[in-house]
Design a protein around this motif. Structure first.
Motif, mmCIF file in Angstrom:
data_model
loop_
_atom_site.group_PDB
_atom_site.id
_atom_site.type_symbol
_atom_site.label_atom_id
_atom_site.label_comp_id
_atom_site.label_asym_id
_atom_site.label_seq_id
_atom_site.Cartn_x
_atom_site.Cartn_y
_atom_site.Cartn_z
ATOM 1 N N UNK A 166 0.846 -1.184 0.000
ATOM 2 C CA UNK A 166 0.000 0.000 0.000
ATOM 3 C C UNK A 166 0.888 1.242 0.000
ATOM 4 N N UNK A 167 1.256 1.701 -1.206
ATOM 5 C CA UNK A 167 2.139 2.875 -1.323
ATOM 6 C C UNK A 167 1.568 3.822 -2.389
ATOM 7 N N UNK A 168 2.083 5.045 -2.422
ATOM 8 C CA UNK A 168 1.733 5.953 -3.514
ATOM 9 C C UNK A 168 2.631 5.639 -4.699
ATOM 10 N N UNK A 169 2.057 5.762 -5.894
ATOM 11 C CA UNK A 169 2.870 5.584 -7.107
ATOM 12 C C UNK A 169 2.856 6.934 -7.817
ATOM 13 N N UNK A 170 3.894 7.741 -7.579
ATOM 14 C CA UNK A 170 3.818 9.157 -7.928
ATOM 15 C C UNK A 170 4.267 9.497 -9.344
ATOM 16 N N UNK A 171 5.089 8.632 -9.931
ATOM 17 C CA UNK A 171 5.640 9.006 -11.235
ATOM 18 C C UNK A 171 6.049 7.786 -12.049
ATOM 19 N N UNK A 172 5.747 7.850 -13.355
ATOM 20 C CA UNK A 172 6.250 6.831 -14.278
ATOM 21 C C UNK A 172 7.528 7.415 -14.883
ATOM 22 N N UNK A 173 8.670 6.821 -14.542
ATOM 23 C CA UNK A 173 9.956 7.366 -15.019
ATOM 24 C C UNK A 173 10.200 7.057 -16.487
ATOM 25 N N UNK A 174 9.399 6.152 -17.045
ATOM 26 C CA UNK A 174 9.539 5.734 -18.446
ATOM 27 C C UNK A 174 10.940 5.231 -18.746
ATOM 28 N N UNK A 175 11.548 4.628 -17.744
ATOM 29 C CA UNK A 175 12.858 3.968 -17.927
ATOM 30 C C UNK A 175 12.615 2.471 -17.847
ATOM 31 N N UNK A 176 13.513 1.690 -18.398
ATOM 32 C CA UNK A 176 13.426 0.236 -18.307
ATOM 33 C C UNK A 176 12.122 -0.296 -18.872
ATOM 34 N N UNK A 177 11.695 0.290 -19.995
ATOM 35 C CA UNK A 177 10.403 -0.119 -20.576
ATOM 36 C C UNK A 177 10.449 -1.546 -21.108
ATOM 37 N N UNK A 178 9.425 -2.314 -20.829
ATOM 38 C CA UNK A 178 9.290 -3.679 -21.358
ATOM 39 C C UNK A 178 7.826 -4.096 -21.180
ATOM 40 N N UNK A 179 7.515 -5.355 -21.450
ATOM 41 C CA UNK A 179 6.119 -5.801 -21.341
ATOM 42 C C UNK A 179 6.038 -7.097 -20.561
ATOM 43 N N UNK A 180 4.887 -7.302 -19.913
ATOM 44 C CA UNK A 180 4.598 -8.587 -19.264
ATOM 45 C C UNK A 180 3.724 -9.357 -20.251
ATOM 46 N N UNK A 181 4.197 -10.523 -20.631
ATOM 47 C CA UNK A 181 3.489 -11.258 -21.705
ATOM 48 C C UNK A 181 3.233 -12.713 -21.341
#
Lengths: 202, 342
Positions: free
Chosen positions: A80-95
């Motif tokens: 249970x945490x805040x998710x304040x920002x998407x850094x758009x680093x290390x982009x990939x997908x869960x497939x």
């Protein structure tokens, strides 16, 4: 003092470089020591180097104000945490991936090998599934008949190709996220918001 | 009586009981069990539907209580009181954990006609409770009624995903989700909901100036009124307003609040207005507001126990020694009688 939990490894190095470009620095971090705590006393910031899958736990338990964590580890940690920002680093997908030629007709129970049981359960919520929790080399499971499919992170897809596997479905896009402890945020709101705004701009 | 021999948790429990009692709340005690069927019927009011069950002597399936308020509301008509406090254990799997825990809760419930005074009184007690636990505390106030109305407009079969992102202040994933389900026109209002965060009065003023929130002015004006009163009576700097302290259960319907104390990573206090629960239990002409303090978490703070006992060497006959011990006790002393060779 703001405590920042960074993931060890490539992502942590990249995020530290971002902080450095923002004017925060801890010389020892760059000296490849075995230390796990680094401090920029002047700027009032302390960095902790933590195993990537544990960052969310350190933040949720209020040991650090903020942390940088892959979305995959964040979902698995169920914190249970805040998710304040998407850094758009290390982009990939869960497939969902399987051997070339395999077709899941959805009519029978399916065995799934994965490092991510929570993501898998959520995705197959209305299906009779058997999850085999593995910690690495997931691609091997369908090759050796341990599972029908795998749920795993796909970056370029080259490991899949080399092992005669294909992507069946993309479950979600992943990237590094900045998270914050709800308790510590309520005490250090201004400092954390300022830091996040700077991270957004720089 | 000197209470310094008690640990921090017991001291806080005692002080809170004194506080609630002096503000006119009467203690309600209950047993540990409730019928399992009660929780099956009211599952949507539980944050986690897992409960510990056991078979009663009569064959009925019983559950160890995962929540106190639901049992108080169930018995409200028989209680004959509208200001209640309790000090009870509950048994549940806390969020993010994998095992049941016994959690010691102390809290208050006001059930009746809720006016501004009653609301302020409950918030005032919440602040006083936090201060008794630790000097450095924060109370975060929110208004789930406004959120429910906005969510209702979206006409979705499930709003759980949106609530999850709101709780996380996660505007990036929420925007992507709203776009995916074709509700991108709502991104702006959710951006405001997530960004509102800080000084109570300033936040409400900001919302009053937003066209998108015009229809919620009745809620906002009441909140502003409450903020003005609290500014006069409590340490106002320690109170903030934001919309992120919401739960996915249907328990709360209006004002909600969460309290933190420095050194504890989870909320130490949580509460709000829960008319929905009353309505479900056929109490349709009343409102309810209350909060619970998670006393179990207080053990994580430094203990303030200080026991100073005189050492009395037993150099008398047993009769003389016990008479001496009784004399010390009557004089208010703390002591320990030790053998001559100890």
């Amino acid at each position: 003092m703001i405590d920042i939990a960074l993931p060890k490894g490539r992502l942590g190095d990249k995020v530290y470089a971002k902080f450095k470009s923002m004017g925060y620095s801890a010389d020892e971090f760059e000296q490849n020591t075995r230390k796990l705590v680094f401090e920029d006393k002047e700027k009032g910031v302390r960095f902790f180097l933590i195993k990537p899958s544990d960052v969310a736990t350190y933040v949720a338990r209020g040991v650090a104000d903020i942390g940088v964590v892959g979305k995959d580890s964040l979902i698995e940690a169920e914190v249970d945490v805040y998710e304040l920002l998407d850094l758009e680093m290390g982009k990939c997908s869960m497939c969902v991936c399987s051997l070339e030629g395999f077709v899941d007709d959805g009519k029978k129970p399916i065995t799934i090998a994965t490092k991510y049981p929570n993501v898998t359960k959520e995705y197959y919520k209305n299906r009779d599934i058997d999850i085999v929790k593995l910690n690495g080399s997931i691609e091997l499971a369908p090759i050796l008949g341990l599972s029908h499919v795998i749920v795993d992170i796909v970056e370029t897809g080259s490991t899949l190709k080399e092992n005669n596997l294909k992507v069946d479905t993309k479950i979600m896009d992943l990237s590094a996220r900045v998270i914050a402890s709800k308790s510590r945020y309520s005490f250090n709101k201004e400092e954390i918001d300022t830091l996040i705004r700077r991270m957004q701009i720089d | 009586m000197d209470i310094n021999f008690l640990n921090r948790k017991s001291k806080v429990a005692l002080k809170l009981e004194d506080l609630f009692s002096r503000f006119g709340f009467d203690k309600y005690t209950m047993n540990r069990f409730e019928t399992y069927a009660f929780y099956l019927e009211n599952e949507k009011f539980l944050a986690d539907s897992r409960v510990i069950t056991l078979q009663g002597a009569g064959g009925k399936i019983l559950a160890l209580k995962p929540d106190v308020t639901m049992s108080i509301v169930k018995n409200y008509n028989m209680l004959g009181m509208n200001k209640i406090y309790y000090n009870e254990p509950i048994f549940k799997v806390p969020h993010g954990e994998n095992e049941f825990r016994e959690i010691h809760q102390i809290g208050i419930e006001y059930i009746g006609e809720l006016d501004t005074y009653q609301t302020v009184e409950v918030l005032n007690l919440a602040v006083k409770s936090l201060k008794m636990i630790g000097e450095d505390y924060r109370l975060c106030i929110s208004q789930v009624g406004i959120i429910r109305k906005i969510l209702h407009k979206l006409e979705l079969s499930s709003v759980e995903t949106i609530i999850k992102y709101l709780r996380q202040k996660n505007i990036h994933d929420l925007s992507a989700y709203l776009e995916k389900i074709g509700k991108q026109s709502y991104i702006k209002i959710f951006e405001i909901l997530i960004s509102i965060n800080g000084d109570f009065k300033t936040s409400i003023n900001q919302l009053l100036e937003e066209d998108l929130f015009k229809e919620y002015n009745t809620y906002l004006e009441e909140l502003y009124n409450i903020a003005q009163i609290l500014e006069e009576v409590v340490d106002y700097k320690k109170i903030s307003f934001d919309f992120n302290h919401i739960s996915s259960t249907e328990y709360y319907n209006d004002l909600i609040f969460t309290g933190y104390v420095k050194g504890i990573s989870t909320p130490i206090l949580s509460g709000g207005r829960y008319d929905n629960l009353l309505y479900k239990m056929d109490i349709k002409d009343k409102s309810a507001l209350g909060f619970a303090v998670n006393l179990s978490e207080i053990n994580k703070l430094e203990d303030t126990r200080a026991v100073l006992r005189k050492k009395i060497v037993n150099d008398k006959s047993p009769l003389e020694m016990i008479q001496e011990a009784n004399r010390l006790f009557e004089a208010g002393e703390s002591f320990v009688v030790i053998r001559k060779d100890e």
